[in-house]
Design an enzyme around this catalytic site. Structure first.
Site, PDB file in Angstrom:
ATOM      1  N   ASP A 358      -4.494   4.123   4.331  1.00  0.00           N
ATOM      2  CA  ASP A 358      -5.165   3.170   3.448  1.00  0.00           C
ATOM      3  C   ASP A 358      -6.270   3.833   2.617  1.00  0.00           C
ATOM      4  O   ASP A 358      -6.801   4.882   2.980  1.00  0.00           O
ATOM      5  CB  ASP A 358      -5.781   2.051   4.301  1.00  0.00           C
ATOM      6  CG  ASP A 358      -5.872   0.724   3.559  1.00  0.00           C
ATOM      7  OD1 ASP A 358      -5.748   0.727   2.324  1.00  0.00           O
ATOM      8  OD2 ASP A 358      -6.058  -0.308   4.223  1.00  0.00           O
ATOM      9  N   GLU A 407       1.779  -0.516  -0.912  1.00  0.00           N
ATOM     10  CA  GLU A 407       1.142  -1.764  -1.347  1.00  0.00           C
ATOM     11  C   GLU A 407       1.114  -1.809  -2.875  1.00  0.00           C
ATOM     12  O   GLU A 407       2.052  -2.253  -3.500  1.00  0.00           O
ATOM     13  CB  GLU A 407      -0.255  -1.884  -0.761  1.00  0.00           C
ATOM     14  CG  GLU A 407      -0.899  -3.236  -1.028  1.00  0.00           C
ATOM     15  CD  GLU A 407      -2.329  -3.307  -0.548  1.00  0.00           C
ATOM     16  OE1 GLU A 407      -2.804  -4.424  -0.285  1.00  0.00           O
ATOM     17  OE2 GLU A 407      -2.988  -2.257  -0.458  1.00  0.00           O
ATOM     18  N   GLU A 413      -3.355 -10.433   1.322  1.00  0.00           N
ATOM     19  CA  GLU A 413      -4.692 -10.195   1.854  1.00  0.00           C
ATOM     20  C   GLU A 413      -5.788 -10.432   0.817  1.00  0.00           C
ATOM     21  O   GLU A 413      -6.955 -10.588   1.157  1.00  0.00           O
ATOM     22  CB  GLU A 413      -4.805  -8.783   2.414  1.00  0.00           C
ATOM     23  CG  GLU A 413      -4.717  -7.684   1.387  1.00  0.00           C
ATOM     24  CD  GLU A 413      -4.828  -6.302   2.030  1.00  0.00           C
ATOM     25  OE1 GLU A 413      -5.822  -5.617   1.749  1.00  0.00           O
ATOM     26  OE2 GLU A 413      -3.933  -5.915   2.786  1.00  0.00           O
TER      27      GLU A 413
END
Length: 849
Positions: A358, A407, A413
Site C-alpha cells: 500500500d 486498486e 473505502e
C-alpha cells in the site's frame, strides 16, 4: 555505341526526376482501425481512423533527450513491416486465454543530433506506438492526442494513486492534468487513452490539456531510458469493443516465468473497512476465517494492525479450515533490498500466500524500479500480490502473473458516489483487475441498493475480490450471500450487453459452463440483457433483484432461450445480478456445491521447549486424527525450519476413515540462528488442504557478559507503539534511525534503548545475571511529553514498576534484582493521559552477570 555519342545523348535528353521521400504512412490493422503518420516540415503527427472516420485527429509525435531534439527537423530513413501474432494465458482478467494479431510498422527518422524508430501497431481494438532509440536521458515527449472539441470526455483528475472521481466534460472544455485511462466519444466511436508496458526502464505519465490536444507529461523531469519507451495506447471502437479490450495486456512484455500453478485467484474476506480496529484483533480475525471457511471463500486478508506475535498461529488456524491468509504491508516496509530479503521470506515461512502492498503513490521511475524489485522477489518466493495506493495496470499482470489485483480507483473505502460506478467499467477496469472492494451492505454510505452492490463483483473484474462488509452483515442477507458464494473471480469470456458510461452497465461473464450477469444503474430504469450470446436450447436463469425497500435481494428463476431478453426493473442506484446454466428437466438451481474442508485434529509433543542450543537435538511427535468423513492422500511430517535439519520420513496413508489417526516421530537438529523458532508438524490431504501445529522451540544466545548493555544484546522479541525500537538513540517517528541522542533532564546518554509506549523488549539472560541498573524517563526531544510507566518483568513475573511518570524531568535510577531470570522483559505502558508523545528512554541499562 561510342562513348562520345553516349555523352552527347546524355547532354541532350532531359534528366529523370528525383524520387521524393515519402511524407505519409498508413498502418492498417486486421480490423477497422488505422493509424496515419505524417511528416510535415520536419515534424511528425499521428491520427487514428475507424471505418474511415477520424477518431483521433493528427497530433504531435516525437521526444527530446539531453543530447537531441527528436521532435523537429526530422527526415525519414526507412520502413519495415511485420505481423505480430501471439497466444498467451492470463491468471486474471476478462478472459484467461488470449489471442492477438497486430500489424506492426517501424518508421525510422533522423534529426541533426540523433535518430529513433517510431514503432506503430494496429490491432482490431486500437493502435499503439512507442519510440525505440539508443540509451538516452529523456527530458520530454511531444506525444499527444487530439480529439474533436465537442467529443464527450470521461476524465480522471490526476493524482498518483488514481482515486479521484471521474468527471464528465468535453475534450474542448477539459483543463488540467488527467490520469489514465481517459475515455472520449467522437460521434459513434470511442477512444480510451492509456499506456502499456511501463516498468522501471521508464517512468509513468499523465495527460495534460494543452491547446487543442492532450499532451503526454512524464512523471520525472528526466528519465533514464535503456532503449525505448512504453506504448502510447489508444483503444478504439464501439463501446463493447473498448470495454472488453485486452490491448493493454497484448502490448505488455510476456510473462517472466512459466509455472503459474501456485497462483490462485479467489474471494477474500476483509475486515478493515467495516471495522478499522479488527486487523489487530486475533480473535476477530479467526471469526473472519471461520466465515470464509463456511462459505467456501478462499482467503482472509489481515489489513493494517496485525501482529507478528499471532499471525503465524492465525495462518495455521486458517489453513486447517481450507482458508489462506493474505497480509497488508506498507510499501516502505520493503523499500530496501535488505527488507525485501528478510521480511518477505519471513512472511512466506509463516505460510501466508500473498501480500497487499500500500501507499506507493508515485509514477516516478524510482518507484517503478521498486515495483520491479518487489515483483521479482515475490515471484521467487511464490507470494501473490495486490497493489493499493498504486498506479493503474499497464499490462503488469501479464508480465508478472502473480499480480492478482490493483486498486487505482476510488473504491468502497473512499465512499464514492454510486453514480460514479458505471463509468469505472468503461474506463479503469478496461486496463486490468480493479480492487474496488465491493459489496458494502451495511457499511459505507448505503447509497447503492443491495442488488447494485451484489452486481458489482460481476461488473468489476478482479483476480482477488475483497468483500467490504463483515460476516454478520452478509449473514443478515442470506440470498445476497448465496449469490456471492457462487461467484468466481476468473473469467473465460466477457461481454457488454448494454450500457453507457453516464447511466448504466449490464455485463455478462462466463466461467466454465455458467454465465453470470451484473447490471447497475444510476437512475430508475429497466435494465436489459439480450441473451443472444447463449447457445441453443433452454437455459435456467436465476436473478437476484431489489425488493421495494432496502433489504435482502429477492431471488427469481425462469427458463429462457437465447432469443429472449432478460429485463429487470431497477431503482435509482439499483441493479440486479443473475446466474445462468443449461436447463434440464427438473433442474432447480445453477448453484454448485461449496467446498467444505473436513474437520481434523493435529496434536504435537512437546508443545514447547525451553532451550535448544545450536547443534542440539529435539525429538518431536505428531498425531493426526480424521473427522467426520473419509479423506485421501494423507501425509504427516515434520518440517525443518531454515538452518535446521530433520531426520525421519513422512508418514503417508492412501485414505483415513472417520476417526482414524496416523502418527509419526522425527528428530531435528537445531540451527545457529538464535531466538524463538516454530518447528512445524504438517499434515496434508485431499486437494492441498494443509493442517499444521508447531512445537515452540528456542535457540538461546550466549549468557550476557558482566557489564553488558541491554541495548547491545539481541532482542528476542520487540514491539513498539510507534516506529521501531531504537538502540542508542531516542524513538523518532516511523523510520528506523530517525531519533536523536538519548537525553533525559538535559543529560545525554551514549547507550540505551529509545521506545514509544506501549512497548516491550525481551532479552535472554539464561539465569546467569543478578542485577539490572538503568536510568529511566521521558526523552527531552518530545515537545509535548505524555505519561508512561516503566516495568521490568522476569519470565513474565513483575520485578519493578515505576508508577506513572508525567512530563520531563531528571532520570530516575533503578536497580532490579534479576537473579534466576531466564528471559528479561523491559516494558513501557501508556500513562493514560491521552497524549501521543510517550517517547521513553532506558538509559544505560546495564547487567551484572
Amino acid at each position: 555505341m561510342s562513348r562520345l555519342l553516349v555523352l552527347v545523348l546524355a547532354l541532350l535528353l532531359p534528366a529523370a526526376p528525383a524520387v521524393a521521400a515519402p511524407t505519409g504512412w498508413t498502418v492498417t490493422g486486421p480490423g477497422q482501425v488505422t493509424a496515419e503518420v505524417a511528416l510535415t516540415s520536419g515534424r511528425l503527427t499521428l491520427a487514428v481512423k475507424r471505418q474511415g472516420r477520424t477518431v483521433l485527429q493528427p497530433a504531435a509525435v516525437g521526444l527530446t533527450t539531453t543530447a537531441a531534439d527528436l521532435s523537429q527537423g526530422l527526415t525519414f530513413t526507412g520502413r519495415s513491416d511485420r505481423v505480430v501474432t501471439d497466444r498467451y494465458a492470463m491468471t486474471t482478467g476478462k478472459r484467461v486465454q488470449r489471442t492477438t494479431r497486430m500489424t506492426e510498422t517501424t518508421l525510422g527518422f533522423r534529426a541533426a543530433n540523433g535518430s529513433f524508430d517510431l514503432v506503430v501497431r494496429a490491432a482490431q481494438d486500437g493502435i499503439a506506438y512507442r519510440y525505440v532509440l539508443a540509451p538516452a536521458t529523456i527530458t520530454a515527449e511531444a506525444s499527444s492526442f487530439t480529439v474533436a472539441p465537442d467529443a464527450k470526455a470521461w476524465l480522471l483528475p490526476y493524482n498518483a494513486w488514481y482515486e479521484a472521481n471521474r468527471v464528465r466534460t468535453t475534450a474542448g472544455e477539459a483543463s488540467g492534468d488527467f490520469g489514465y485511462p481517459s475515455l472520449f466519444q467522437a460521434g459513434q466511436d470511442f477512444a480510451l487513452l492509456t499506456e502499456s508496458d511501463v516498468d522501471g526502464r521508464y517512468a509513468g505519465s499523465r495527460l495534460r490539456k494543452s491547446g487543442s490536444g492532450f499532451q503526454v507529461v512524464l512523471a520525472d523531469a528526466q528519465v533514464q531510458s535503456t532503449g525505448g519507451t512504453p506504448w502510447r495506447t489508444a483503444i478504439v471502437g464501439d463501446l463493447a469493443t473498448v470495454s472488453t479490450s485486452t490491448l493493454v495486456d497484448d502490448l505488455a512484455t510476456p510473462a517472466k516465468y512459466t509455472d503459474t500453478s501456485w497462483i490462485k485467484p479467489g474471494k477474500v474476506a476483509w475486515s478493515w473497512l467495516s471495522e478499522h480496529a479488527s486487523p489487530s484483533d486475533f480473535a476477530r480475525q479467526k471469526q473472519y476465517v471461520d466465515f470464509a471457511a463456511r462459505n467456501g471463500w478462499e482467503y482472509t486478508l489481515v489489513d493494517e494492525g496485525w501482529s507478528a506475535a499471532w499471525v503465524p498461529e492465525l495462518i495455521r488456524y486458517a489453513r486447517a479450515r481450507g482458508v489462506e491468509i493474505l497480509l497488508w504491508m506498507r510499501w516502505s516496509d520493503l523499500d530496501t533490498q535488505q527488507e525485501r530479503d528478510t521480511v518477505l521470506p519471513r512472511v512466506k515461512q509463516w505460510g501466508a500466500k500473498g501480500v497487499k502492498l500500500d501507499f506507493m503513490e508515485s509514477d516516478s521511475q524510482d518507484r517503478y524500479r521498486w515495483y520491479d524489485a518487489v515483483l521479482q522477489k515475490t515471484a521467487e518466493l511464490k507470494l501473490m500480490v495486490n497493489f493499493h495506493g498504486s498506479t493503474i495496470p499497464h499490462g503488469l499482470a501479464r508480465t508478472w502473473p502473480h499480480v492478482l489485483s490493483m486498486e487505482a480507483v476510488r473504491g468502497a473505502e473512499n465512499s464514492p458516489p454510486a453514480a460514479n460506478n458505471p463509468v469505472q467499467f468503461f474506463t479503469r477496469n478496461v486496463a486490468g483487475s480493479m480492487d474496488y472492494t465491493p459489496v458494502s451492505l451495511e457499511t459505507g454510505t448505503k447509497e447503492a441498493t443491495i442488488a447494485h452492490e451484489v452486481a458489482l463483483p460481476v461488473v468489476y473484474e478482479s483476480g482477488w475480490t475483497h468483500f467490504a462488509d463483515g460476516p454478520e452483515a452478509y449473514e443478515r442477507h442470506p440470498q445476497a450471500l448465496r449469490y456471492l458464494d457462487q461467484l468466481p473471480t476468473v473469467w473465460d469470456e466477457t461481454r457488454l450487453l448494454d450500457g453507457d458510461p453516464d447511466s448504466h452497465a449490464v455485463v455478462a461473464r462466463r466461467s466454465g459452463d455458467r454465465w453470470f450477469i451484473g447490471g447497475i444503474a444510476t437512475r430508475e430504469r429497466t435494465l436489459r440483457a439480450p441473451l443472444s450470446f447463449l447457445g441453443s436450447g433452454q437455459w435456467l436463469v436465476e436473478t437476484v433483484r431489489d425488493p421495494a425497500t432496502r433489504a435482502d435481494v429477492v431471488r427469481d428463476r425462469q427458463v429462457l432461450r437465447s432469443t429472449d431478453t432478460l429485463a429487470v426493473p431497477a431503482r435509482a442506484n439499483g441493479g440486479f445480478a443473475a446466474v445462468i446454466c443449461r436447463y434440464s428437466t427438473g433442474l432447480q438451481t445453477c448453484d454448485q456445491p461449496i467446498r467444505q474442508v473436513p474437520r481434523t485434529t493435529l496434536t504435537v509433543t512437546p508443545t514447547t521447549t525451553t532451550d535448544t542450543p545450536p547443534g542440539s537435538r529435539l525429538q518431536v511427535a505428531g498425531t493426526f486424527t480424521n473427522g467426520d468423513r473419509e479423506i485421501r492422500d494423507v501425509s504427516l511430517t515434520a518440517v525443518a525450519p531454515e538452518g535446521w535439519t530433520v531426520s525421519g520420513p513422512a508418514v503417508t496413508r492412501t485414505a483415513l476413515a472417520p476417526g482414524e489417526s496416523v502418527s509419526g516421530s522425527w528428530q531435528l537438529t537445531a540451527g545457529t540462528e538464535i531466538g524463538p523458532v516454530d518447528v512445524p508438524v504438517v499434515a496434508t490431504f485431499g486437494d492441498g488442504v494443509h493442517v499444521e501445529q508447531a512445537v515452540k522451540a528456542f535457540v538461546p544466545p550466549p549468557v550476557p557478559a558482566n557489564g553488558a548493555q541491554v541495548g547491545d544484546l539481541p532482542f528476542m522479541s520487540e514491539s513498539n507503539g510507534w516506529g521501531p525500537v531504537e538502540r542508542d538513540r531516542s524513538n523518532g517517528e516511523s523510520d528506523g534511525g530517525d531519533g536523536k541522542a538519548l537525553s533525559i533532564g538535559g543529560v545525554t546518554y551514549a547507550k540505551g534503548i529509545g521506545v514509544h509506549a506501549s512497548s516491550e523488549v525481551s532479552v535472554y539472560l539464561g539465569r546467569g545475571c543478578e542485577h539490572l541498573t538503568a536510568r529511566i524517563g521521558l526523552d527531552d526531544e518530545t515537545e509535548q511529553p505524555g505519561s508512561v510507566a516503566f516495568q521490568v518483568y522476569g519470565d513474565d513475573t513483575p520485578l519493578y514498576d515505576s508508577g506513572t511518570i508525567t512530563g520531563k524531568g531528571a532520570a530516575r535510577p533503578i536497580d532490579v534484582d534479576v537473579t534466576g531470570v531466564r528471559m528479561l522483559s523491559l516494558r513501557v505502558t501508556d500513562g493514560g493521559d491521552g497524549k501521543n508523545f510517550d517517547h521513553a528512554d532506558w538509559a544505560e541499562p546495564t547487567l551484572t552477570c
